[in-house]
Structures are given as structure tokens and as C-alpha cells.
Design a protein around this motif. Structure first.
Motif, short mmCIF file in Angstrom:
data_model
loop_
_atom_site.label_atom_id
_atom_site.label_comp_id
_atom_site.label_asym_id
_atom_site.label_seq_id
_atom_site.Cartn_x
_atom_site.Cartn_y
_atom_site.Cartn_z
N GLU A 67 0.83 -1.21 0.00
CA GLU A 67 0.00 0.00 0.00
C GLU A 67 0.87 1.26 0.00
O GLU A 67 0.58 2.23 -0.70
CB GLU A 67 -0.93 0.01 1.22
N GLU A 69 3.98 1.50 -1.10
CA GLU A 69 4.65 1.59 -2.40
C GLU A 69 3.72 2.16 -3.47
O GLU A 69 4.14 2.97 -4.31
CB GLU A 69 5.16 0.22 -2.84
N GLU A 70 2.48 1.75 -3.45
CA GLU A 70 1.51 2.28 -4.44
C GLU A 70 1.27 3.77 -4.22
O GLU A 70 1.22 4.55 -5.18
CB GLU A 70 0.20 1.50 -4.35
N ALA A 71 1.15 4.19 -2.97
CA ALA A 71 0.97 5.62 -2.69
C ALA A 71 2.20 6.41 -3.11
O ALA A 71 2.09 7.52 -3.65
CB ALA A 71 0.70 5.81 -1.20
N ARG A 72 3.38 5.85 -2.94
CA ARG A 72 4.61 6.53 -3.36
C ARG A 72 4.66 6.66 -4.87
O ARG A 72 5.03 7.70 -5.41
CB ARG A 72 5.83 5.75 -2.86
N ARG A 73 4.28 5.59 -5.58
CA ARG A 73 4.26 5.66 -7.04
C ARG A 73 3.32 6.75 -7.54
O ARG A 73 3.63 7.47 -8.48
CB ARG A 73 3.83 4.30 -7.62
N ARG A 74 2.16 6.86 -6.90
CA ARG A 74 1.21 7.89 -7.31
C ARG A 74 1.70 9.29 -6.98
O ARG A 74 1.63 10.19 -7.82
CB ARG A 74 -0.15 7.64 -6.65
N SER A 75 2.24 9.49 -5.77
CA SER A 75 2.64 10.84 -5.36
C SER A 75 3.89 11.32 -6.09
O SER A 75 4.01 12.50 -6.41
CB SER A 75 2.85 10.90 -3.85
N GLN A 77 4.78 10.23 -9.09
CA GLN A 77 4.55 10.04 -10.52
C GLN A 77 5.69 9.25 -11.15
O GLN A 77 6.33 9.67 -12.11
CB GLN A 77 4.36 11.38 -11.22
N ASP A 79 5.63 6.65 -12.97
CA ASP A 79 5.42 6.26 -14.36
C ASP A 79 5.84 7.37 -15.31
O ASP A 79 6.34 7.10 -16.40
CB ASP A 79 3.95 5.91 -14.60
N ASP A 83 11.68 6.34 -11.48
CA ASP A 83 11.88 6.07 -10.05
C ASP A 83 13.11 6.82 -9.57
O ASP A 83 14.22 6.59 -10.06
CB ASP A 83 12.06 4.57 -9.83
#
Length: 96
Positions: A67, A69-75, A77, A79, A83
Motif C-alpha cells: 500500500e 509503495e503504491e501511494a509513493r508511485r502515485r505521489s 509520478q 510512471d 523512479d
């Protein structure tokens, strides 16, 4: 007849001679001392960095849930921007 001056035995004793180093030893010895000090300091710093890295890895391992890691990817950006942990300037991550 004048009296001859008398010296005590302690004042007549010669000072102990300090052995002189040869020309090669007088050049090599300071270099060896400096190399030993540099190696000792470098070993200590490396040991401390390794200890701190292990501590930080344990702390982050407890926090890196899927959870988070997913929030970090979204915040961050990830993609779009990539990274930041894989950046060339992130030298501290290269030890792994």
C-alpha cells in the motif's frame, strides 16, 4: 696553589644516545604511519556506514508495504518521471 674545580659524577655522565634512523627508514616510516592512520579511519567510517545502512534497511523494510509503495508511485509520478531510487546521483544505493 689553587684548588681544581670538582664536578659531581652525575654532571659528568653522558646523556643516553638516541639511535638514529637510516636514510631509508626516515623516509618510509612517516609514510607507513600516515597509511596506517588513513586505513584505520577509512575502516571505521566504512563500518559505521554499513551499520547505519543495516539499521535504515530494517526501518524501511517495516514501512514498505504494498500500500505504501503504491501511494509513493502515485505521489512521485514514477510512471512519468521515473523512479528516483534508480537515479545516477543516488550513490548511497549503489552498495547493494
Amino acid at each position: 696553589m689553587p684548588l681544581a674545580p670538582h664536578m659531581h659524577a652525575a654532571t659528568r655522565a653522558a646523556a643516553p644516545a638516541i639511535p638514529k634512523l637510516g636514510p631509508v627508514a626516515s623516509r618510509v616510516l612517516p609514510g607507513l604511519v600516515v597509511a596506517g592512520v588513513v586505513y584505520t579511519v577509512g575502516s571505521y567510517v566504512s563500518s559505521q556506514l554499513h551499520t547505519e545502512a543495516g539499521t535504515m534497511d530494517r526501518i524501511f523494510a517495516q514501512q514498505n508495504t504494498p500500500e505504501v509503495e503504491e501511494a509513493r508511485r502515485r505521489s512521485l509520478q514514477v510512471d512519468v518521471n521515473g523512479d528516483p531510487r534508480n537515479n545516477l546521483l543516488n550513490v548511497l544505493g549503489w552498495s547493494k
